[in-house]
Design a protein around this motif. Structure first.
Motif, PDB file in Angstrom:
ATOM      1  N   PRO A   4      -5.255  -8.728  -4.320  1.00  0.00           N
ATOM      2  CA  PRO A   4      -4.154  -8.245  -5.159  1.00  0.00           C
ATOM      3  C   PRO A   4      -3.063  -9.288  -5.268  1.00  0.00           C
ATOM      4  O   PRO A   4      -2.833 -10.075  -4.336  1.00  0.00           O
ATOM      5  CB  PRO A   4      -3.661  -7.010  -4.407  1.00  0.00           C
ATOM      6  CG  PRO A   4      -4.054  -7.240  -2.993  1.00  0.00           C
ATOM      7  CD  PRO A   4      -5.357  -7.985  -3.050  1.00  0.00           C
ATOM      8  N   PHE A   6       1.062  -9.760  -6.548  1.00  0.00           N
ATOM      9  CA  PHE A   6       2.289  -9.015  -6.811  1.00  0.00           C
ATOM     10  C   PHE A   6       3.281  -9.905  -7.539  1.00  0.00           C
ATOM     11  O   PHE A   6       3.425 -11.089  -7.220  1.00  0.00           O
ATOM     12  CB  PHE A   6       2.887  -8.522  -5.490  1.00  0.00           C
ATOM     13  CG  PHE A   6       1.986  -7.613  -4.710  1.00  0.00           C
ATOM     14  CD1 PHE A   6       1.987  -6.243  -4.925  1.00  0.00           C
ATOM     15  CD2 PHE A   6       1.116  -8.133  -3.763  1.00  0.00           C
ATOM     16  CE1 PHE A   6       1.143  -5.406  -4.205  1.00  0.00           C
ATOM     17  CE2 PHE A   6       0.274  -7.304  -3.036  1.00  0.00           C
ATOM     18  CZ  PHE A   6       0.287  -5.938  -3.262  1.00  0.00           C
ATOM     19  N   THR A  15       7.408  -4.240  -0.589  1.00  0.00           N
ATOM     20  CA  THR A  15       7.056  -2.855  -0.870  1.00  0.00           C
ATOM     21  C   THR A  15       5.986  -2.380   0.108  1.00  0.00           C
ATOM     22  O   THR A  15       5.298  -3.196   0.738  1.00  0.00           O
ATOM     23  CB  THR A  15       6.514  -2.721  -2.295  1.00  0.00           C
ATOM     24  OG1 THR A  15       5.282  -3.453  -2.390  1.00  0.00           O
ATOM     25  CG2 THR A  15       7.517  -3.273  -3.320  1.00  0.00           C
ATOM     26  N   GLU A  17       3.146  -1.324  -0.636  1.00  0.00           N
ATOM     27  CA  GLU A  17       1.876  -1.861  -1.119  1.00  0.00           C
ATOM     28  C   GLU A  17       1.665  -3.296  -0.638  1.00  0.00           C
ATOM     29  O   GLU A  17       0.546  -3.686  -0.269  1.00  0.00           O
ATOM     30  CB  GLU A  17       1.832  -1.812  -2.649  1.00  0.00           C
ATOM     31  CG  GLU A  17       1.756  -0.408  -3.239  1.00  0.00           C
ATOM     32  CD  GLU A  17       3.104   0.330  -3.222  1.00  0.00           C
ATOM     33  OE1 GLU A  17       3.090   1.555  -3.399  1.00  0.00           O
ATOM     34  OE2 GLU A  17       4.152  -0.332  -3.010  1.00  0.00           O
ATOM     35  N   ALA A  20       0.871  -3.206   3.142  1.00  0.00           N
ATOM     36  CA  ALA A  20      -0.494  -2.719   3.366  1.00  0.00           C
ATOM     37  C   ALA A  20      -1.514  -3.797   3.016  1.00  0.00           C
ATOM     38  O   ALA A  20      -2.519  -3.971   3.728  1.00  0.00           O
ATOM     39  CB  ALA A  20      -0.736  -1.462   2.537  1.00  0.00           C
ATOM     40  N   ALA A  21      -1.288  -4.511   1.924  1.00  0.00           N
ATOM     41  CA  ALA A  21      -2.214  -5.577   1.520  1.00  0.00           C
ATOM     42  C   ALA A  21      -2.261  -6.677   2.570  1.00  0.00           C
ATOM     43  O   ALA A  21      -3.335  -7.201   2.902  1.00  0.00           O
ATOM     44  CB  ALA A  21      -1.802  -6.138   0.167  1.00  0.00           C
TER      45      ALA A  21
END
Length: 283
Positions: A4, A6, A15, A17, A20-21
Motif C-alpha cells: 500500500p 499513502f 493514521t 491504516e 497497521a500497514a
C-alpha cells in the motif's frame, strides 16, 4: 505482492491504516512526504557541501557487498562529522579518480542531521519525530544520516541486510527513514524489500566495534534471506520509505545513465540500551 502507498501531501499524523500497514509489512511508503522544493534544496545543499571537499584529503571507498572488509578510522569517526566516501568504480588501482568528483562519491555521512541546517531541519522535524513516536518510539533519537548518490553507471550494489545489524539496541528499535531526493526506478537502482520478513525474526548478523579502528561481523543466524520474495520499492521523488530495523532490504547497482539520490536518517529509541560496541559512537 503490492504494498500500500499513502499520500502524505498534507501529512499531520500517522493514521491507523499506516500504523497497521507498517506492523504487517515492516515498511511504510509515504508519497509526497517531501515537496519538490524540499528535495531540490537538499540536492543543492549537497552540491555545495561536495564542492568544498578536497578529494586529495581522503580517498575512502564505501562498499556494501558481502565481502566488505573492516572499516577504517575515517569511517568510524564519522559519527560526529560530515565525511565523504567514494564509489569503488570511481578509483583505479593506483588510487586515482577516474570520474569527476560530483559523480565519483558514493555517499556523504554520518552527522548531516546534526551539523547541517538544511538536513537537520528535515531530520529533526516535528513531523518525522511524531511519525517515529506513532510507530512505537518513546524517545526518538536520530543517530545517523547519509546522503546517497547511487551514481549513474557505477552506483554500487547494496546487499540484502537488516539495519539492526549496524545500529543495535536492546530491545531492537532502529527505524530507517529513506527519502527519494530523485525518482527511484528499477533501472537506476531502487530499493527492494521482503515485506513481512521482520515479523518474529531476529537479526542475522551484528556488526561490532573493537577499539578505535577494529570491527567484525558476528553471525547470529546463517540461514539466507528469502530474496525470491523481494518486491521493488520504485518511488517518485519526495517519497519517504520507513523501514523496520529487522526488515531485509537491498538495492542493485545503478547501470543506467541517471543518478538516484536519496537521504536517509536512522532513528533509535532513546529509551532503549545503546551498546558501547556499536560501530557508531557519538561521544
Amino acid at each position: 505482492m503490492t504494498l500500500p502507498r499513502f499520500d502524505a501531501r498534507d501529512f499531520a499524523a500517522a493514521t491507523p491504516e499506516m500504523i497497521a500497514a507498517f506492523a504487517r509489512d515492516g515498511v511504510l511508503v509515504l508519497e509526497n512526504y517531501a515537496s519538490v522544493a524540499e528535495c531540490d534544496a537538499m540536492k543543492a545543499r549537497m552540491a555545495e557541501i561536495t564542492t568544498g571537499f578536497d578529494p586529495d584529503a581522503h580517498r575512502t571507498v564505501f562498499s556494501a557487498t558481502a565481502d566488505e572488509p573492516s572499516r577504517d578510522r575515517y569511517f568510524l569517526e564519522s559519527a560526529t562529522d560530515i565525511r565523504f566516501f567514494f564509489e569503488a568504480g570511481a578509483i583505479d588501482a593506483g588510487g586515482n579518480l577516474t570520474h569527476p568528483l560530483n559523480v565519483a562519491i558514493n555517499k556523504v555521512g554520518h552527522a548531516l542531521h546534526t551539523l547541517d541546517p538544511v538536513f537537520s531541519a528535515f531530520s529533526n522535524s516535528a513531523k518525522m519525530m511524531g511519525l517515529a513516536k506513532a510507530l512505537g518510539h518513546a524517545k526518538p533519537d536520530p543517530v545517523q544520516s547519509m546522503y546517497i548518490f547511487k551514481q549513474p553507471e557505477i552506483g554500487g550494489e547494496v546487499v540484502c541486510h537488516q539495519d539492526a545489524t549496524y545500529l543495535w539496541t536492546e530491545p531492537q528499535s532502529v527505524l530507517g527513514f529513506w527519502l527519494a531526493v530523485e525518482d527511484a526506478t528499477e533501472e537506476n537502482g531502487c530499493m527492494w524489500a521482503i515485506p513481512g520478513a521482520h515479523a518474529g525474526d531476529a537479526p542475522k548478523e551484528r556488526f561490532r566495534r573493537t577499539g578505535d579502528t577494529g570491527t567484525y561481523t558476528e553471525t547470529l543466524d546463517a540461514s539466507p534471506f528469502e530474496e525470491e520474495k523481494k518486491v521493488p520499492l520504485a518511488v517518485p521523488k519526495g517519497t519517504l520509505i520507513v523501514l523496520h530495523g529487522l526488515l531485509p532490504h537491498l538495492s542493485g547497482p545503478n547501470l543506467s545513465p541517471r543518478s538516484r539520490h536519496a537521504y536517509t536518517v536512522h532513528v533509535v529509541d532513546g529509551a532503549a540500551h545503546y551498546p558501547a560496541d556499536n560501530w557508531l559512537q557519538r561521544a
